[in-house]
Design an enzyme around this catalytic site. Structure first.
Site, PDB file in Angstrom:
ATOM      1  N   SER A   1      -2.691  17.409  -7.232  1.00 30.61           N
ATOM      2  CA  SER A   1      -1.743  16.332  -6.894  1.00 30.61           C
ATOM      3  C   SER A   1      -0.806  16.085  -8.080  1.00 30.61           C
ATOM      4  O   SER A   1       0.375  15.805  -7.914  1.00 30.61           O
ATOM      5  CB  SER A   1      -2.484  15.049  -6.501  1.00 30.61           C
ATOM      6  N   LYS A   2      -1.330  16.207  -9.290  1.00 33.15           N
ATOM      7  CA  LYS A   2      -0.501  15.967 -10.476  1.00 33.15           C
ATOM      8  C   LYS A   2       0.413  17.163 -10.790  1.00 33.15           C
ATOM      9  O   LYS A   2       1.470  16.987 -11.388  1.00 33.15           O
ATOM     10  CB  LYS A   2      -1.392  15.609 -11.671  1.00 33.15           C
TER      11      LYS A   2
ATOM     12  N   TYR B   1      -7.323  16.291  -7.600  1.00 32.14           N
ATOM     13  CA  TYR B   1      -6.520  15.403  -8.456  1.00 32.14           C
ATOM     14  C   TYR B   1      -5.527  16.230  -9.275  1.00 32.14           C
ATOM     15  O   TYR B   1      -4.335  15.920  -9.335  1.00 32.14           O
ATOM     16  CB  TYR B   1      -7.440  14.597  -9.375  1.00 32.14           C
TER      17      TYR B   1
ATOM     18  N   ASP C   1       0.876  -1.170   0.000  1.00 33.17           N
ATOM     19  CA  ASP C   1       0.000   0.000   0.000  1.00 33.17           C
ATOM     20  C   ASP C   1       0.914   1.221   0.000  1.00 33.17           C
ATOM     21  O   ASP C   1       1.584   1.512   0.992  1.00 33.17           O
ATOM     22  CB  ASP C   1      -0.905  -0.008   1.249  1.00 33.17           C
TER      23      ASP C   1
ATOM     24  N   SER D   1       0.005  13.720 -15.671  1.00 32.79           N
ATOM     25  CA  SER D   1      -1.297  13.735 -16.347  1.00 32.79           C
ATOM     26  C   SER D   1      -1.393  14.986 -17.213  1.00 32.79           C
ATOM     27  O   SER D   1      -0.642  15.948 -17.005  1.00 32.79           O
ATOM     28  CB  SER D   1      -2.402  13.766 -15.280  1.00 32.79           C
TER      29      SER D   1
HETATM   30  N1  LIG Z   1      -6.428   6.645 -17.020  1.00 34.25           N
HETATM   31  C1  LIG Z   1      -6.239   7.925 -17.270  1.00 34.25           C
HETATM   32  O1  LIG Z   1      -7.054   8.570 -17.963  1.00 34.25           O
HETATM   33  C2  LIG Z   1      -5.019   8.624 -16.764  1.00 34.25           C
HETATM   34  C3  LIG Z   1      -4.625   9.815 -17.375  1.00 34.25           C
HETATM   35  C4  LIG Z   1      -3.510  10.477 -16.907  1.00 34.25           C
HETATM   36  C5  LIG Z   1      -2.796   9.969 -15.852  1.00 34.25           C
HETATM   37  N2  LIG Z   1      -3.191   8.813 -15.259  1.00 34.25           N
HETATM   38  C6  LIG Z   1      -2.407   8.311 -14.131  1.00 34.25           C
HETATM   39  O2  LIG Z   1      -1.875   7.059 -14.464  1.00 34.25           O
HETATM   40  C7  LIG Z   1      -1.639   6.302 -13.275  1.00 34.25           C
HETATM   41  C8  LIG Z   1      -2.272   4.927 -13.424  1.00 34.25           C
HETATM   42  O3  LIG Z   1      -3.663   5.092 -13.574  1.00 34.25           O
HETATM   43  P1  LIG Z   1      -4.573   4.063 -14.383  1.00 34.25           P
HETATM   44  O4  LIG Z   1      -5.405   4.873 -15.279  1.00 34.25           O
HETATM   45  O5  LIG Z   1      -3.774   2.966 -14.902  1.00 34.25           O
HETATM   46  O6  LIG Z   1      -5.534   3.614 -13.187  1.00 34.25           O
HETATM   47  P2  LIG Z   1      -6.059   2.164 -12.735  1.00 34.25           P
HETATM   48  O7  LIG Z   1      -6.330   1.311 -13.895  1.00 34.25           O
HETATM   49  O8  LIG Z   1      -7.151   2.481 -11.771  1.00 34.25           O
HETATM   50  O9  LIG Z   1      -4.799   1.589 -11.936  1.00 34.25           O
HETATM   51  C9  LIG Z   1      -4.361   2.247 -10.770  1.00 34.25           C
HETATM   52  C10 LIG Z   1      -3.235   1.435 -10.156  1.00 34.25           C
HETATM   53  O10 LIG Z   1      -2.801   2.118  -8.956  1.00 34.25           O
HETATM   54  C11 LIG Z   1      -2.801   1.182  -7.890  1.00 34.25           C
HETATM   55  N3  LIG Z   1      -3.037   1.814  -6.596  1.00 34.25           N
HETATM   56  C12 LIG Z   1      -4.071   2.605  -6.227  1.00 34.25           C
HETATM   57  N4  LIG Z   1      -3.952   2.928  -4.915  1.00 34.25           N
HETATM   58  C13 LIG Z   1      -2.831   2.311  -4.480  1.00 34.25           C
HETATM   59  C14 LIG Z   1      -2.202   2.231  -3.217  1.00 34.25           C
HETATM   60  N5  LIG Z   1      -2.685   2.847  -2.132  1.00 34.25           N
HETATM   61  N6  LIG Z   1      -1.076   1.504  -3.098  1.00 34.25           N
HETATM   62  C15 LIG Z   1      -0.564   0.851  -4.178  1.00 34.25           C
HETATM   63  N7  LIG Z   1      -1.114   0.887  -5.396  1.00 34.25           N
HETATM   64  C16 LIG Z   1      -2.249   1.617  -5.535  1.00 34.25           C
HETATM   65  C17 LIG Z   1      -3.915   0.196  -8.238  1.00 34.25           C
HETATM   66  O11 LIG Z   1      -3.700  -1.056  -7.606  1.00 34.25           O
HETATM   67  P3  LIG Z   1      -4.479  -1.624  -6.339  1.00 34.25           P
HETATM   68  O12 LIG Z   1      -5.883  -1.160  -6.416  1.00 34.25           O
HETATM   69  O13 LIG Z   1      -4.272  -3.086  -6.477  1.00 34.25           O
HETATM   70  O14 LIG Z   1      -3.742  -1.067  -5.155  1.00 34.25           O
HETATM   71  C18 LIG Z   1      -3.694   0.055  -9.746  1.00 34.25           C
HETATM   72  O15 LIG Z   1      -2.681  -0.881  -9.994  1.00 34.25           O
HETATM   73  C19 LIG Z   1      -2.218   7.131 -12.132  1.00 34.25           C
HETATM   74  O16 LIG Z   1      -1.183   7.850 -11.511  1.00 34.25           O
HETATM   75  C20 LIG Z   1      -3.174   8.078 -12.844  1.00 34.25           C
HETATM   76  O17 LIG Z   1      -3.383   9.255 -12.117  1.00 34.25           O
HETATM   77  C21 LIG Z   1      -4.285   8.118 -15.691  1.00 34.25           C
END
Ligand SMILES: NC(=O)c1ccc[n+]([C@@H]2O[C@H](COP(=O)([O-])OP(=O)(O)OC[C@H]3O[C@@H](n4cnc5c(N)ncnc54)[C@H](OP(=O)(O)O)[C@@H]3O)[C@@H](O)[C@H]2O)c1
Length: 244
Positions: free
Chosen positions: A156-157, A153, A62, A140
């Site tokens: 944070s980014k 959010y 975590d 992001s």
């Molecule tokens: N999708 C988008 O549109 C987008 C755009 C720009 C940036 N991002 C960024 O890209 C990154 C990945 O996002 P994603 O879109 O791939 O989201 P996702 O599919 O929801 O995956 C999020 C990942 O973060 C992990 N996570 C969440 N809380 C955690 C914790 N407390 N400890 C350890 N792991 C944790 C989750 O694993 P568990 O739940 O197993 O812990 C999961 O593996 C993030 O930083 C997000 O802000 C996403």
């Protein structure tokens, strides 16, 4: 000119889903030894199964818990004998009107996206300095712009962006390469404002795919010894239409 990632040891946070999962798969395909961490051990094991045959270590972590992160880094170094690459990917989003935004949601975002990124980076730095390795931060589109519908959010980014470039400013002289990747919307398991996951709400072609972000990370990691790819903005092709 690009360099090989064969044998490099990489920690990927948030490797159980979405972008992190695809970064882990791509790095393993390139010959990296990968450490998969997130909270969901079952999902991490599924990712590990998908890349079986390669060197992979699953460490349920975590990222919001400092001791978890320290222990994950200890296990990584004990198991692989060092660290070359840290991908700070784990992140969450929450939505809500600013005036009603709950403290619980605020903490979920800040403790994951900010505190978790700080813990992982701090714990990794001694090893990354030793290997003259890479740190990648997943920022992001929201790292670059004010956002009226998700100010916490977005903030944070913005912090991630400031931290990434500051780490580059400090440790670049030690041979550490630091990259900030800023994707616009990606079809992952991240929830949209109505709670539907992006991957269920949008069809292929309507957003970026997580594989495209993983390819971008790979591009940055494969630059030659002296270069650092400081920042890459990866946007849906029509993203800026009507944005300004
Ligand atoms: N999708 C988008 O549109 C987008 C755009 C720009 C940036 N991002 C960024 O890209 C990154 C990945 O996002 P994603 O879109 O791939 O989201 P996702 O599919 O929801 O995956 C999020 C990942 O973060 C992990 N996570 C969440 N809380 C955690 C914790 N407390 N400890 C350890 N792991 C944790 C989750 O694993 P568990 O739940 O197993 O812990 C999961 O593996 C993030 O930083 C997000 O802000 C996403």
């Amino acid at each position: 000119m690009s360099s090989s990632l064969e044998g490099k040891k990489a920690v990927i946070t948030g490797a159980s889903a979405g972008i992190g999962k695809h970064i882990a798969i791509k790095l393993a395909e390139e010959g990296c030894k990968v450490v998969l961490c997130s909270r969901s051990e079952d999902k991490l094991r599924e990712v590990a199964d998908r890349i079986k045959g390669k060197d992979v270590l699953v460490v349920p972590t975590d990222i919001r818990k400092e001791e978890d992160v320290k222990s994950m880094m200890r296990k990584t170094v004990e198991h692989f004998g060092g660290l070359d690459i840290l991908v700070n990917n784990a992140g969450v989003i929450r939505y809500g009107d600013m005036e009603d935004f709950s403290t619980e949601d605020y903490k979920a975002v800040m403790e994951t996206n900010v505190d978790g990124t700080f813990y992982a980076t701090r714990e990794a730095l001694p090893y990354i300095k030793e290997s003259k390795g890479n740190i990648v931060f997943i920022g992001s589109f929201d790292s670059n712009h004010p956002r009226s519908f998700n100010p916490i959010y977005a903030s944070s980014k913005w912090w991630v962006k400031g931290f990434a470039h500051s780490i580059e400013a400090i440790f670049g002289k030690d041979g550490v390469a630091v990259t900030l990747v800023n994707p616009s919307e990606v079809r992952t398991e991240i929830p949209s404002e109505d709670g539907t996951l992006y991957k269920d709400k949008f069809n292929e072609g309507e957003m970026l795919e997580p594989e495209e972000v993983a390819e971008t990370v790979l591009f940055a990691l494969k630059r030659t010894k002296n270069a650092t790819v400081s920042q890459l903005d990866l946007y849906r092709r029509d993203k800026l239409h009507d944005f300004f």
